[in-house]
Write an enzyme that holds these catalytic residues in place. Structure first.
Site, PDB file in Angstrom:
ATOM      1  NE  ARG A  26      -9.682  -9.801  -5.777  1.00  0.00           N
ATOM      2  CZ  ARG A  26      -9.411  -8.890  -4.862  1.00  0.00           C
ATOM      3  NH1 ARG A  26      -8.167  -8.549  -4.595  1.00  0.00           N
ATOM      4  NH2 ARG A  26     -10.388  -8.290  -4.198  1.00  0.00           N
TER       5      ARG A  26
ATOM      6  CE  LYS B 173      -3.101  -2.881  -0.057  1.00  0.00           C
ATOM      7  NZ  LYS B 173      -3.154  -3.416  -1.410  1.00  0.00           N
TER       8      LYS B 173
END
Ligand code: MV4
Length: 455
Positions: A292, A116
């Site tokens: 994804r 992150k």
């Protein structure tokens, strides 16, 4: 195009991928664990290979078993679905070493967005708006306090290795920040093998709005509008919809352009999702990117008419993405309810057992993505998603009515499901008005449980 691929997943998404393969004339091999021998994915696949016992570390996360299964059956590519190895950069690398195409982005893109701190820095440099906060990893408790005092409380500690809200902690004042810092750090280290933390301003009333993107290997990328996933309980999404009641065509165009800036900055290839927080004033802030296919992808398919899983396969095989941005039109409204094998009256405790009776909904505007059938044994080893009930209608009001109709006609005997709670949510004034934000699901839950004990 590939002639044969391996599906390294289970449940509804394995079935979804088998279906996409068959529409494209690809043979589908399903890798399954001992617990999934009698699964719908195994039944619908052209071939199936057992990759190990029920616990996922020994089967769906067993990289050497999966590579062997692909090589033995002559598969040219592996589709990882969501969860499991879908965002594992190392697995993507191993696939390449064995000459197998990983149906997803490059290992570098996965690695970058899995961190992150890196993701945030990369997006800031690309000109994508991010939540105000630390420049990178917090170096000390003193730095955290200094920054928080400058920004103002509340603030949020976020693990760099986390995602989807896991391990986040809100600190309302300096004392709380001091108290949470070291615990958050050691918990992050234990949970993600990465103790790095970042600090963000806590935005009290935001929505979770994510932009779907598709990008091919030839440098062409488009966005497919947004999904509103503000209906979450403990960071688990329970209802998703497209379009967002809070996003105008003009805001959609700006968020979509911001998402594409991010995509271009990392040379992203595959379907992907840029997650944003949207505040009541219409400001949006990047929080993370999912590299994804996501559980909630069908709501985007329903409002755009574009099949995301088929495009994943075509893009991975090197085809040109022939859809232009101007071809993407958002039509009508779609809602998804995630029906989980959980008991909403017992704090959403997982419910396992045999499906004694199953009658899925049907009729106009209904889509069901599920691996259920009567007699199916719901195993306790995996996540509790049983079915995704989806509806499409010309507008939001009709979509809500249609979803209530669909959930009401659904019959699932043998396990407890989340349907009773979803019906309450669909009747809630905040939801009906489209005013969902951070805390409203928790409030509905509290009121619902209270009403149950008094009546
Ligand atoms: C936040 C936030 C407030 N401020 N970040 C991140 C992952 C997602 N699952 C929830 N996340 C949040 N990140 C900052 N800086 C509030 C949430 C949040 C939330 C956001 C939108 C809708 C529902 C939510 C429920 C809990 C937390």
């Amino acid at each position: 195009m590939f002639s044969k691929i391996l599906i390294a997943n289970r449940g509804e998404i394995a079935v979804r991928i088998v279906r996409a393969c068959h529409e494209l004339g690809i043979r589908a091999v399903v890798a399954y664990s001992e617990a999934d021998r009698y699964s719908l994915a195994v039944r619908t696949a052209d071939e199936a290979v057992c990759i190990g016992p029920a616990p996922s570390p020994r089967s769906y996360l067993n990289q050497s078993a999966l590579i062997s299964a692909a090589l033995i059956t002559g598969c040219e590519a592996i589709h990882p679905g969501y969860g499991f190895l879908s965002e594992n950069a190392y697995f993507a690398e191993i696939c390449a070493q064995y000459g197998i195409t990983f149906i997803g982005p490059s290992p570098d893109a996965i690695r970058l967005m899995g961190d992150k701190v890196e993701g945030r820095n990369t997006m800031r440099a690309a000109g994508v708006p991010i939540v105000p906060g630390s420049d990178g990893e917090l170096q000390s408790i003193e730095e955290a306090v200094e920054l928080a005092n400058a920004m103002g409380y509340p603030v949020l500690l976020k693990p760099a290795g986390g995602g989807g809200g896991r391990g986040m902690r809100v600190a309302n004042d300096e004392a709380e920040l001091n108290r949470f810092y070291l615990t958050a750090k050691s918990e992050a280290e234990a949970a993600f093998g990465n103790g790095a933390l970042l600090l963000e301003k806590y935005l009290p009333k935001v929505r979770h709005v994510e932009i779907q993107v598709l990008a091919d290997t030839h440098g062409h990328a488009i966005h497919l509008g947004e999904r509103d996933c503000s209906s979450q309980r403990r960071h688990q999404k329970i209802v998703e919809e497209a379009p967002s009641p809070a996003v105008s065509p003009e805001l959609r165009a700006r968020m979509g352009e911001a998402a594409l800036k991010g995509v271009r900055a990392i040379n992203y290839v595959n379907a992907g999702t840029m997650e944003f927080l949207l505040d009541p004033e219409g400001n949006f802030y990047f929080i993370e990117m999912n590299t994804r296919i996501q559980v909630e992808h069908p709501v985007t398919e329903l409002v755009t008419g574009i099949d995301l899983v088929r495009w994943q396969l075509r893009i991975a095989s090197g085809e040109h993405l022939t859809v232009q941005q101007s071809d993407v039109q958002i039509r009508g409204h779609a809602i998804e309810c995630r029906v989980n094998a959980e008991d909403p009256e017992r704090d959403f405790m997982p419910s396992v057992g045999e499906i004694q009776y199953y009658l899925p909904p049907g009729g106009p505007g209904v889509r069901v993505d599920s691996h259920l059938y009567p007699g199916y044994m719901v195993p306790g080893n995996y996540d509790s998603l049983l079915a995704k009930m989806l509806v499409w209608a010309p507008n939001r009001e009709e979509a809500i009515a249609r979803m209530k109709r669909a959930l009401t006609e659904t019959v699932i005997h043998g396990v407890k499901t989340t349907i009773p709670f979803q019906l309450v949510l669909l009747d809630d004034e905040v939801f009906v008005d489209g005013d969902m934000s951070t805390r409203y699901v928790a409030e509905i839950m509290t009121n619902w449980l209270a009403s149950k004990t008094t009546t």
